[in-house]
Design a protein around this motif. Sequence first.
Motif, mmCIF file in Angstrom:
data_model
loop_
_atom_site.group_PDB
_atom_site.id
_atom_site.type_symbol
_atom_site.label_atom_id
_atom_site.label_comp_id
_atom_site.label_asym_id
_atom_site.label_seq_id
_atom_site.Cartn_x
_atom_site.Cartn_y
_atom_site.Cartn_z
ATOM 1 N N GLN A 17 0.860 -1.188 0.000
ATOM 2 C CA GLN A 17 0.000 0.000 0.000
ATOM 3 C C GLN A 17 0.888 1.228 0.000
ATOM 4 N N SER A 18 0.756 2.052 -1.031
ATOM 5 C CA SER A 18 1.697 3.155 -1.225
ATOM 6 C C SER A 18 1.489 4.310 -0.259
ATOM 7 N N HIS A 19 0.244 4.561 0.147
ATOM 8 C CA HIS A 19 -0.022 5.662 1.069
ATOM 9 C C HIS A 19 -1.410 5.498 1.670
ATOM 10 N N ALA A 20 -1.833 6.467 2.473
ATOM 11 C CA ALA A 20 -3.015 6.275 3.322
ATOM 12 C C ALA A 20 -4.290 6.914 2.798
ATOM 13 N N HIS A 21 -4.342 7.328 1.545
ATOM 14 C CA HIS A 21 -5.609 7.797 0.991
ATOM 15 C C HIS A 21 -6.522 6.605 0.728
ATOM 16 N N THR A 22 -7.810 6.799 0.962
ATOM 17 C CA THR A 22 -8.738 5.668 0.946
ATOM 18 C C THR A 22 -8.828 4.979 -0.410
ATOM 19 N N ASP A 23 -8.585 5.705 -1.503
ATOM 20 C CA ASP A 23 -8.673 5.064 -2.818
ATOM 21 C C ASP A 23 -7.497 4.129 -3.080
ATOM 22 N N HIS A 24 -6.558 4.060 -2.138
ATOM 23 C CA HIS A 24 -5.437 3.130 -2.256
ATOM 24 C C HIS A 24 -5.444 2.087 -1.138
ATOM 25 N N PHE A 25 -6.510 2.036 -0.365
ATOM 26 C CA PHE A 25 -6.617 1.020 0.682
ATOM 27 C C PHE A 25 -6.665 -0.373 0.057
ATOM 28 N N VAL A 26 -6.041 -1.324 0.738
ATOM 29 C CA VAL A 26 -5.990 -2.701 0.250
ATOM 30 C C VAL A 26 -6.273 -3.651 1.405
ATOM 31 N N SER A 27 -6.484 -4.902 1.061
ATOM 32 C CA SER A 27 -6.577 -5.957 2.062
ATOM 33 C C SER A 27 -5.679 -7.103 1.626
ATOM 34 N N GLY A 28 -5.212 -7.875 2.586
ATOM 35 C CA GLY A 28 -4.340 -8.996 2.280
ATOM 36 C C GLY A 28 -3.864 -9.651 3.557
ATOM 37 N N LYS A 29 -3.236 -10.804 3.413
ATOM 38 C CA LYS A 29 -2.684 -11.482 4.587
ATOM 39 C C LYS A 29 -1.656 -10.589 5.261
ATOM 40 N N ILE A 30 -0.785 -9.983 4.448
ATOM 41 C CA ILE A 30 0.198 -9.028 4.950
ATOM 42 C C ILE A 30 0.191 -7.815 4.026
ATOM 43 N N ILE A 31 0.056 -6.624 4.619
ATOM 44 C CA ILE A 31 0.118 -5.376 3.868
ATOM 45 C C ILE A 31 1.441 -4.702 4.213
ATOM 46 N N PHE A 32 2.280 -4.514 3.218
ATOM 47 C CA PHE A 32 3.570 -3.863 3.418
ATOM 48 C C PHE A 32 3.403 -2.361 3.183
ATOM 49 N N ALA A 33 3.879 -1.568 4.130
ATOM 50 C CA ALA A 33 3.740 -0.114 4.033
ATOM 51 C C ALA A 33 4.692 0.531 5.031
ATOM 52 N N THR A 34 4.841 1.838 4.914
ATOM 53 C CA THR A 34 5.647 2.560 5.897
ATOM 54 C C THR A 34 4.876 2.680 7.210
ATOM 55 N N LYS A 35 5.595 2.997 8.256
ATOM 56 C CA LYS A 35 4.967 3.154 9.568
ATOM 57 C C LYS A 35 3.933 4.277 9.555
ATOM 58 N N ALA A 36 4.258 5.386 8.901
ATOM 59 C CA ALA A 36 3.312 6.506 8.844
ATOM 60 C C ALA A 36 2.043 6.112 8.103
ATOM 61 N N THR A 37 2.184 5.376 7.002
ATOM 62 C CA THR A 37 1.006 4.920 6.267
ATOM 63 C C THR A 37 0.152 4.003 7.128
ATOM 64 N N LYS A 38 0.787 3.144 7.889
ATOM 65 C CA LYS A 38 0.049 2.264 8.797
ATOM 66 C C LYS A 38 -0.751 3.076 9.811
ATOM 67 N N PHE A 39 -0.118 4.024 10.476
ATOM 68 C CA PHE A 39 -0.795 4.812 11.509
ATOM 69 C C PHE A 39 -1.943 5.624 10.908
ATOM 70 N N LEU A 40 -1.705 6.242 9.765
ATOM 71 C CA LEU A 40 -2.742 7.056 9.133
ATOM 72 C C LEU A 40 -3.892 6.188 8.628
ATOM 73 N N SER A 41 -3.575 5.022 8.083
ATOM 74 C CA SER A 41 -4.620 4.122 7.596
ATOM 75 C C SER A 41 -5.494 3.624 8.731
ATOM 76 N N HIS A 42 -4.884 3.400 9.888
ATOM 77 C CA HIS A 42 -5.639 2.883 11.024
ATOM 78 C C HIS A 42 -6.638 3.893 11.586
ATOM 79 N N LEU A 43 -6.603 5.127 11.108
ATOM 80 C CA LEU A 43 -7.660 6.073 11.470
ATOM 81 C C LEU A 43 -8.988 5.659 10.847
ATOM 82 N N ARG A 44 -8.916 4.864 9.773
ATOM 83 C CA ARG A 44 -10.133 4.526 9.028
ATOM 84 C C ARG A 44 -10.333 3.035 8.789
ATOM 85 N N LYS A 45 -9.283 2.231 8.918
ATOM 86 C CA LYS A 45 -9.424 0.815 8.603
ATOM 87 C C LYS A 45 -8.492 -0.014 9.470
ATOM 88 N N GLY A 46 -8.777 -1.313 9.526
ATOM 89 C CA GLY A 46 -7.901 -2.239 10.211
ATOM 90 C C GLY A 46 -6.968 -2.911 9.218
#
Length: 285
Positions: A17-46
């Motif tokens: 997942q390249s960044h934390a905008h919702t149009d780039h949200f993904v699902s998978g067994k493991i999602i590889f991303a930067t720490k900042a993207t993880k924290f920002l994504s967790h504002l809206r998704k698990g």
Amino acid sequence: MRVNGIGLDSSARFTFQSHAHTDHFVSGKIIFATKATKFLSHLRKGGFYREVEFGKTFYIGDFKARLYPAGHMLGSAGIKLWLENGTLFYTGDTKWFKLRTAEKSRFPRADFLIIEATFGVPSFTFPTPREAEKKLIAFIEEAFDRGRRPVLYVNQMGKAQEVMKILDVHGITVKPSREILKVARVYSKFGIRFGNVERDGEVVLRSYRSPKVENSLSPWELTVSGFGRLKLSNHADFWELVRIVEKVKPEKVFTVYGFANEFAGILRGLGHDSEPITPDAQVNI
């Protein structure tokens, strides 16, 4: 899309997942991303995120990989993959010029390039971020001179914090919406702090309003977007995209999003082997 079975801003068993905008949200067994993207994504998704640092080699599925700053927003990244028949770099949403609240983008050499084309036609030529910043401050100062309180419409994640930081640097206080402020608190955890937030701030920040209603805005309301009146964009414009292609020096270019067809055609005219793909494409290299 998927490349050799690996998801790139697309759901798959192993995905990036390249960044934390919702149009780039993904699902998978493991999602590889930067720490900042993880924290920002967790504002809206698990989702289970594996944090990856810029420049560190790791494996995604069977393939060696490395992340590079994309410059689009805090934590945004492109990914380089070492595949059977060569290396591939996927830009994600990207920016050539440095923004105040995003890491400076880097573009490695690769045999294949997948590049966003959101603004991939010559009519999209933006001022540099510093030039756009001057126009923003001029707009605000004119409003102040006329006794008005400016209202800025911004994407609540990324663009809003960029505008907040610009105004902070210029000593202008802001009254952001609750959602914008929630994102800003995450930014502060990564060292990007805002000392200009006040309950009755001089400039009001609201979530993005479609540019289709620009004509209905008052003279002291402004949409800050590549599609809006003030083109402070966190996407690369046409010429930035061309510079990125020239920097990566790929043998083959795939264009995706926005003006993918048009940009691929222009690149072919410039001598590049290029073709458009869709966000749900399956690419094998």
